[in-house]
Design a protein around this motif. Structure first.
Motif, PDB file in Angstrom:
ATOM      1  N   PRO A   1     -46.206  75.325  54.306  1.00 36.25           N
ATOM      2  CA  PRO A   1     -46.667  75.524  55.834  1.00 36.25           C
ATOM      3  C   PRO A   1     -46.968  75.955  56.592  1.00 36.25           C
ATOM      4  CG  PRO A   1     -44.759  77.109  53.861  1.00 36.25           C
ATOM      5  CD  PRO A   1     -45.654  76.394  53.265  1.00 36.25           C
ATOM      6  N   LEU A   2     -48.108  75.561  55.798  1.00 37.41           N
ATOM      7  CA  LEU A   2     -49.362  76.267  56.481  1.00 37.41           C
ATOM      8  C   LEU A   2     -50.593  75.189  56.599  1.00 37.41           C
ATOM      9  CD1 LEU A   2     -51.389  79.445  55.679  1.00 37.41           C
ATOM     10  CD2 LEU A   2     -49.632  79.308  57.480  1.00 37.41           C
TER      11      LEU A   2
ATOM     12  N   ALA B   1     -48.319  72.012  56.755  1.00 36.22           N
ATOM     13  CA  ALA B   1     -47.502  71.218  57.854  1.00 36.22           C
ATOM     14  C   ALA B   1     -48.327  71.524  58.702  1.00 36.22           C
ATOM     15  CB  ALA B   1     -46.355  71.807  57.484  1.00 36.22           C
ATOM     16  N   GLN B   2     -48.988  72.539  59.761  1.00 33.93           N
ATOM     17  CA  GLN B   2     -49.198  72.947  60.845  1.00 33.93           C
ATOM     18  C   GLN B   2     -50.323  72.569  61.302  1.00 33.93           C
ATOM     19  OE1 GLN B   2     -48.729  77.315  62.265  1.00 33.93           O
ATOM     20  NE2 GLN B   2     -47.855  77.936  60.303  1.00 33.93           N
ATOM     21  N   LEU B   3     -51.406  71.862  59.894  1.00 34.70           N
ATOM     22  CA  LEU B   3     -52.654  71.639  60.580  1.00 34.70           C
ATOM     23  C   LEU B   3     -52.787  69.888  59.914  1.00 34.70           C
ATOM     24  CD1 LEU B   3     -54.458  74.804  57.927  1.00 34.70           C
ATOM     25  CD2 LEU B   3     -54.413  74.857  60.476  1.00 34.70           C
TER      26      LEU B   3
ATOM     27  N   HIS C   1     -52.763  67.123  62.533  1.00 30.06           N
ATOM     28  CA  HIS C   1     -53.057  67.518  64.051  1.00 30.06           C
ATOM     29  C   HIS C   1     -54.110  67.770  64.585  1.00 30.06           C
ATOM     30  CE1 HIS C   1     -48.624  68.808  62.268  1.00 30.06           C
ATOM     31  NE2 HIS C   1     -48.326  68.671  64.186  1.00 30.06           N
TER      32      HIS C   1
ATOM     33  N   GLU D   1     -54.557  72.362  69.652  1.00 30.86           N
ATOM     34  CA  GLU D   1     -53.468  72.878  69.545  1.00 30.86           C
ATOM     35  C   GLU D   1     -52.450  73.849  68.703  1.00 30.86           C
ATOM     36  OE1 GLU D   1     -51.822  69.308  70.604  1.00 30.86           O
ATOM     37  OE2 GLU D   1     -53.929  67.847  72.124  1.00 30.86           O
ATOM     38  N   VAL D   2     -52.941  74.101  67.599  1.00 30.49           N
ATOM     39  CA  VAL D   2     -52.758  75.103  66.741  1.00 30.49           C
ATOM     40  C   VAL D   2     -52.633  76.611  67.127  1.00 30.49           C
ATOM     41  CG1 VAL D   2     -52.243  76.020  64.106  1.00 30.49           C
ATOM     42  CG2 VAL D   2     -52.673  73.546  64.419  1.00 30.49           C
ATOM     43  N   GLU D   3     -51.353  76.909  67.152  1.00 33.42           N
ATOM     44  CA  GLU D   3     -51.597  79.083  68.072  1.00 33.42           C
ATOM     45  C   GLU D   3     -51.909  79.363  66.466  1.00 33.42           C
ATOM     46  OE1 GLU D   3     -50.499  81.795  70.138  1.00 33.42           O
ATOM     47  OE2 GLU D   3     -49.702  79.937  70.412  1.00 33.42           O
TER      48      GLU D   3
ATOM     49  N   TRP E   1     -57.713  82.787  60.371  1.00 31.55           N
ATOM     50  CA  TRP E   1     -56.952  82.630  60.425  1.00 31.55           C
ATOM     51  C   TRP E   1     -55.918  82.117  58.509  1.00 31.55           C
ATOM     52  CZ3 TRP E   1     -52.973  77.755  59.095  1.00 31.55           C
ATOM     53  CH2 TRP E   1     -52.621  78.087  60.411  1.00 31.55           C
TER      54      TRP E   1
ATOM     55  N   ARG F   1     -52.956  84.366  57.364  1.00 32.99           N
ATOM     56  CA  ARG F   1     -51.381  83.911  56.918  1.00 32.99           C
ATOM     57  C   ARG F   1     -51.111  84.606  55.484  1.00 32.99           C
ATOM     58  NH1 ARG F   1     -53.621  83.160  61.670  1.00 32.99           N
ATOM     59  NH2 ARG F   1     -52.105  82.379  63.324  1.00 32.99           N
TER      60      ARG F   1
END
Length: 116
Positions: free
Chosen positions: A61-62, A64-66, A69, A73-75, A88, A92
């Motif tokens: 899941p991480l 997929a956020q990175l 991208h 812009e990643v929270e 970070w 998590r």
């Protein structure tokens, strides 16, 4: 027993807190390599500290956020240095796995290691 699983992803970033003349102030990209280092007893039944498939499931899941991208812009990554990315990830993944370190390679020759 110590185990490590590595992951890769591609991403862009810029470092907003360096001087305007610093080349990392401009948007650029890296082929990141992440190592999740874990430690614990070997389960006598499974033979694992942690099943690598479980490590992958926790980290996917991480990724997929990175991956592909802009990290700015990643929270939580408005200043995405290798050091900040390592923290970070740690924050998590540590609740899910017996992490001892997160290593973030920006290049084969430059990395940050965080162990909590």
């Amino acid at each position: 027993m110590k185990i490590t699983q590595a992951f890769t992803f591609e991403a862009a970033h810029r470092l907003p807190h360096v001087p305007l003349t610093h080349r990392c102030h401009r948007m650029h990209g890296h082929s990141y390599r992440i190592e999740l280092r874990l430690e614990g007893p070997v389960d006598s039944h499974t033979g694992f500290v942690v099943d690598f498939f479980d490590v992958e499931a926790a980290f996917n899941p991480l990724i997929a956020q990175l991956d592909h991208h802009c990290l700015n812009e990643v929270e939580g990554l408005n200043n995405p240095t290798a050091e900040n990315i390592a923290v970070w990830i740690w924050n998590r993944v540590r609740p899910l796995l017996p992490l001892t370190a997160v290593v973030v390679y920006e290049t084969p020759n430059c990395w940050a290691e965080y162990n909590g």
